[in-house]
Design a protein around this motif. Sequence first.
Motif, PDB file in Angstrom:
ATOM      1  N   ASN A   2     -10.125 -13.725 -38.230  1.00 22.78           N
ATOM      2  CA  ASN A   2      -9.618 -13.128 -36.989  1.00 22.78           C
ATOM      3  C   ASN A   2     -10.760 -12.346 -36.356  1.00 22.78           C
ATOM      4  O   ASN A   2     -11.643 -11.856 -37.044  1.00 22.78           O
ATOM      5  CB  ASN A   2      -8.477 -12.158 -37.296  1.00 22.78           C
ATOM      6  CG  ASN A   2      -7.455 -12.798 -38.204  1.00 22.78           C
ATOM      7  OD1 ASN A   2      -6.789 -13.747 -37.813  1.00 22.78           O
ATOM      8  ND2 ASN A   2      -7.349 -12.291 -39.423  1.00 22.78           N
ATOM      9  N   SER A   4     -11.634  -9.406 -32.971  1.00 21.55           N
ATOM     10  CA  SER A   4     -11.085  -8.545 -31.916  1.00 21.55           C
ATOM     11  C   SER A   4     -12.205  -7.816 -31.203  1.00 21.55           C
ATOM     12  O   SER A   4     -13.270  -7.552 -31.772  1.00 21.55           O
ATOM     13  CB  SER A   4     -10.188  -7.457 -32.517  1.00 21.55           C
ATOM     14  OG  SER A   4      -9.352  -7.986 -33.491  1.00 21.55           O
ATOM     15  N   TYR A   5     -11.936  -7.507 -29.939  1.00 21.06           N
ATOM     16  CA  TYR A   5     -12.762  -6.560 -29.184  1.00 21.06           C
ATOM     17  C   TYR A   5     -11.904  -5.305 -29.059  1.00 21.06           C
ATOM     18  O   TYR A   5     -10.898  -5.325 -28.334  1.00 21.06           O
ATOM     19  CB  TYR A   5     -13.117  -7.113 -27.805  1.00 21.06           C
ATOM     20  CG  TYR A   5     -13.990  -8.349 -27.858  1.00 21.06           C
ATOM     21  CD1 TYR A   5     -15.367  -8.242 -28.078  1.00 21.06           C
ATOM     22  CD2 TYR A   5     -13.453  -9.624 -27.687  1.00 21.06           C
ATOM     23  CE1 TYR A   5     -16.177  -9.375 -28.128  1.00 21.06           C
ATOM     24  CE2 TYR A   5     -14.262 -10.757 -27.738  1.00 21.06           C
ATOM     25  CZ  TYR A   5     -15.619 -10.624 -27.954  1.00 21.06           C
ATOM     26  OH  TYR A   5     -16.418 -11.741 -28.011  1.00 21.06           O
ATOM     27  N   GLY A   6     -12.240  -4.266 -29.776  1.00 18.20           N
ATOM     28  CA  GLY A   6     -11.402  -3.068 -29.776  1.00 18.20           C
ATOM     29  C   GLY A   6      -9.996  -3.431 -30.213  1.00 18.20           C
ATOM     30  O   GLY A   6      -9.810  -4.047 -31.265  1.00 18.20           O
ATOM     31  N   ALA A   7      -9.010  -3.070 -29.396  1.00 15.69           N
ATOM     32  CA  ALA A   7      -7.624  -3.327 -29.775  1.00 15.69           C
ATOM     33  C   ALA A   7      -7.177  -4.739 -29.393  1.00 15.69           C
ATOM     34  O   ALA A   7      -6.056  -5.135 -29.696  1.00 15.69           O
ATOM     35  CB  ALA A   7      -6.718  -2.301 -29.095  1.00 15.69           C
ATOM     36  N   THR A   8      -8.047  -5.483 -28.723  1.00 18.95           N
ATOM     37  CA  THR A   8      -7.637  -6.805 -28.241  1.00 18.95           C
ATOM     38  C   THR A   8      -8.067  -7.896 -29.193  1.00 18.95           C
ATOM     39  O   THR A   8      -9.264  -8.184 -29.335  1.00 18.95           O
ATOM     40  CB  THR A   8      -8.281  -7.095 -26.854  1.00 18.95           C
ATOM     41  OG1 THR A   8      -8.116  -5.942 -26.042  1.00 18.95           O
ATOM     42  CG2 THR A   8      -7.670  -8.304 -26.197  1.00 18.95           C
ATOM     43  N   GLN A   9      -7.098  -8.490 -29.861  1.00 14.97           N
ATOM     44  CA  GLN A   9      -7.419  -9.591 -30.769  1.00 14.97           C
ATOM     45  C   GLN A   9      -7.610 -10.875 -29.950  1.00 14.97           C
ATOM     46  O   GLN A   9      -6.795 -11.175 -29.071  1.00 14.97           O
ATOM     47  CB  GLN A   9      -6.293  -9.781 -31.787  1.00 14.97           C
ATOM     48  CG  GLN A   9      -6.658 -10.823 -32.832  1.00 14.97           C
ATOM     49  CD  GLN A   9      -5.684 -10.877 -33.998  1.00 14.97           C
ATOM     50  OE1 GLN A   9      -4.798 -10.028 -34.116  1.00 14.97           O
ATOM     51  NE2 GLN A   9      -5.830 -11.865 -34.857  1.00 14.97           N
ATOM     52  N   GLN A  46     -15.899  -7.458 -34.136  1.00 16.96           N
ATOM     53  CA  GLN A  46     -15.038  -7.043 -35.254  1.00 16.96           C
ATOM     54  C   GLN A  46     -14.303  -8.253 -35.834  1.00 16.96           C
ATOM     55  O   GLN A  46     -13.653  -8.977 -35.082  1.00 16.96           O
ATOM     56  CB  GLN A  46     -13.940  -6.161 -34.682  1.00 16.96           C
ATOM     57  CG  GLN A  46     -14.084  -4.692 -34.855  1.00 16.96           C
ATOM     58  CD  GLN A  46     -12.982  -4.042 -34.041  1.00 16.96           C
ATOM     59  OE1 GLN A  46     -13.177  -3.735 -32.862  1.00 16.96           O
ATOM     60  NE2 GLN A  46     -11.824  -3.887 -34.639  1.00 16.96           N
ATOM     61  N   SER A  48     -11.990 -10.008 -39.356  1.00 19.35           N
ATOM     62  CA  SER A  48     -11.319  -9.829 -40.646  1.00 19.35           C
ATOM     63  C   SER A  48     -11.029 -11.209 -41.214  1.00 19.35           C
ATOM     64  O   SER A  48     -11.141 -12.211 -40.510  1.00 19.35           O
ATOM     65  CB  SER A  48     -10.030  -9.024 -40.479  1.00 19.35           C
ATOM     66  OG  SER A  48      -9.123  -9.740 -39.681  1.00 19.35           O
TER      67      SER A  48
END
Length: 228
Positions: A2, A4-9, A46, A48
């Motif tokens: 997965n 993401s950019y900050g809170a946006t996956q 980011q 995971s």
Amino acid sequence: MNASYGATQVLFGIDFAVEQGKITAVLGANGAGKTTSLRAICQIVQTSGSILFDGQEIIGKSTANIVRMGVAHVPDGRGTFTGLTVEENLRLGAYTRKDKAEVERDIEKMYARFPRLKERRSQQAGTLSGGEQQMLAISRALMLRPRLLLLDEPSFGLAPLIVLEIFRIMRQINEEDQVSMLLVEQNASIALDLAHDAYLLETGHVQLSGTSEQIKADETVRRSYLGY
Ligand code: ATP
């Protein structure tokens, strides 16, 4: 994996493989997550989950370490040093290497592959045409002697004849040096002609995967991406 950019996956459980020695294309519309997939492998976004290179986990490693493991990234926008000459760019590309004589030999090899770069070896990169800058960006990445080359839209903004020339040389590099390539392209037609395998991304998910022949034969791909 997965991402993401900050809170946006933007990538959701992406699962794909790049086979050693092969060219794998990632296709998809604007915003599908193609560029982000390459950034995930370089650990500049980011992530995971898991990304394995040669069986080793990449997630959590520094970008510098990933480069040392043998992964080179040609980002969108190409990222050459415009104020430096062609040759200085190539030499910088080999910054991880200590084998000076081999580095010089590799520079000559790049010039043999891309004769336009040899002609312009003393020119500042910023004065090159778009096609020549792309050739320089690819050559600079190859100066690392990578085992995996990540290419972000090498055809972007270039005239069709230059694109064909660059793709012909990419095939040659893959065949002669066995460099694996992960190729992000909006131009599905040329990407599928070059690549052995392909994945289609849609809104951060893998929608389709297979050999290039299989992907070319898919009805939706033909209609939406190949135009016939
Ligand atoms: P394109 O061909 O337009 O580059 P793409 O398939 O490569 O498309 P990405 O660039 O990976 O797509 O973008 C995936 C999603 O992530 C898009 O919704 C985009 O708006 C968003 N995105 C990309 N970069 C950032 C960023 N730096 N910050 C926030 N969101 C971003």
